[in-house]
Design an enzyme around this catalytic site. Structure first.
Site, PDB file in Angstrom:
ATOM      1  N   HIS A  17       5.486   8.722  10.183  1.00 43.33           N
ATOM      2  CA  HIS A  17       5.039   9.352  11.431  1.00 43.33           C
ATOM      3  C   HIS A  17       4.195   8.375  12.253  1.00 43.33           C
ATOM      4  O   HIS A  17       4.373   8.257  13.471  1.00 43.33           O
ATOM      5  CB  HIS A  17       4.185  10.592  11.143  1.00 43.33           C
ATOM      6  CG  HIS A  17       4.921  11.722  10.515  1.00 43.33           C
ATOM      7  ND1 HIS A  17       4.457  12.354   9.379  1.00 43.33           N
ATOM      8  CD2 HIS A  17       6.068  12.361  10.859  1.00 43.33           C
ATOM      9  CE1 HIS A  17       5.283  13.330   9.058  1.00 43.33           C
ATOM     10  NE2 HIS A  17       6.275  13.352   9.930  1.00 43.33           N
ATOM     11  N   LYS A  41       7.582  28.220   8.059  1.00 41.75           N
ATOM     12  CA  LYS A  41       7.155  27.275   7.032  1.00 41.75           C
ATOM     13  C   LYS A  41       5.886  27.769   6.350  1.00 41.75           C
ATOM     14  O   LYS A  41       5.029  28.377   6.967  1.00 41.75           O
ATOM     15  CB  LYS A  41       6.863  25.900   7.655  1.00 41.75           C
ATOM     16  CG  LYS A  41       8.086  25.121   8.046  1.00 41.75           C
ATOM     17  CD  LYS A  41       7.705  23.712   8.444  1.00 41.75           C
ATOM     18  CE  LYS A  41       8.913  22.880   8.767  1.00 41.75           C
ATOM     19  NZ  LYS A  41       8.552  21.490   9.101  1.00 41.75           N
ATOM     20  N   ARG A  90      15.001   9.519  10.567  1.00 45.72           N
ATOM     21  CA  ARG A  90      15.231   8.631   9.425  1.00 45.72           C
ATOM     22  C   ARG A  90      16.710   8.363   9.237  1.00 45.72           C
ATOM     23  O   ARG A  90      17.085   7.374   8.637  1.00 45.72           O
ATOM     24  CB  ARG A  90      14.649   9.243   8.153  1.00 45.72           C
ATOM     25  CG  ARG A  90      13.131   9.274   8.148  1.00 45.72           C
ATOM     26  CD  ARG A  90      12.644  10.081   7.004  1.00 45.72           C
ATOM     27  NE  ARG A  90      13.092  11.458   7.224  1.00 45.72           N
ATOM     28  CZ  ARG A  90      12.519  12.533   6.732  1.00 45.72           C
ATOM     29  NH1 ARG A  90      11.490  12.414   5.941  1.00 45.72           N
ATOM     30  NH2 ARG A  90      12.972  13.731   6.991  1.00 45.72           N
ATOM     31  N   SER A 127       7.181  14.078   4.210  1.00 44.64           N
ATOM     32  CA  SER A 127       6.005  14.847   3.791  1.00 44.64           C
ATOM     33  C   SER A 127       6.264  15.629   2.517  1.00 44.64           C
ATOM     34  O   SER A 127       5.416  15.687   1.621  1.00 44.64           O
ATOM     35  CB  SER A 127       5.573  15.801   4.913  1.00 44.64           C
ATOM     36  OG  SER A 127       5.153  15.086   6.041  1.00 44.64           O
TER      37      SER A 127
END
Length: 159
Positions: A17, A41, A90, A127
């Site tokens: 990040h 989430k 990514r 993460s």
């Protein structure tokens, strides 16, 4: 002055990040890192902790500041007069997940999303992986900023 909004849940912020934010800052006069809440989430860190960890990780980058946003990123970007929304990728799976969101944000706000390909050396850093490694006592110091590594270790010890 050109402003970009770089949104994410940042649970927690990682070195990947930070890399994307630094490179976005090279393209825009100001980057607002928007720590967002997604109702779908379950977060490891509280909203306040995610905000504080991101602030600490990005404190030494001029022209970057961190804000919490509880609502639509499109609305937040409009309020901030953003020229763009910036998302790091990514690989292809990230693109697939982000494409529809970018189109929706453009539909809602007229603001384009710019994708920045993450540094290949950090392509494995997520993460969720970092939290899993930390929960098993593994080394995370080269995956996250120092303040985040400290906070993760403390959090895991108290669980």
């Amino acid at each position: 002055m050109t402003i970009a909004v770089c949104p994410g849940s940042f649970d927690p912020i990682t070195s990947g990040h930070v890399d994307v934010v630094k490179r976005a800052r090279g393209m825009f006069d100001e980057v607002i890192v928007a720590v967002a809440r997604n109702a779908h989430k379950n977060y490891f860190f509280s909203d306040e902790d995610r905000l504080s960890l991101a602030q600490g990780a990005l404190a030494d980058i001029d022209g970057v500041h961190v804000e919490f946003v509880d609502g639509l990123i499109a609305d937040f970007a409009v309020r901030k007069n953003a020229a763009a929304i910036v998302k790091g990728l990514r690989g292809a799976a990230d693109y697939d997940a982000e494409q529809a969101m970018s189109l929706l944000n453009r539909h809602l706000s007229g603001i384009e999303t710019i994708f920045i390909m993450g540094d290949p050396a950090l392509g494995h850093v997520a993460s969720s992986f970092v939290k899993d490694i930390a929960s098993h006592g593994g080394p995370i110091e080269d995956l996250v900023p120092r303040n985040v590594a400290i906070a993760l270790k403390k959090k895991v010890e108290t669980k």
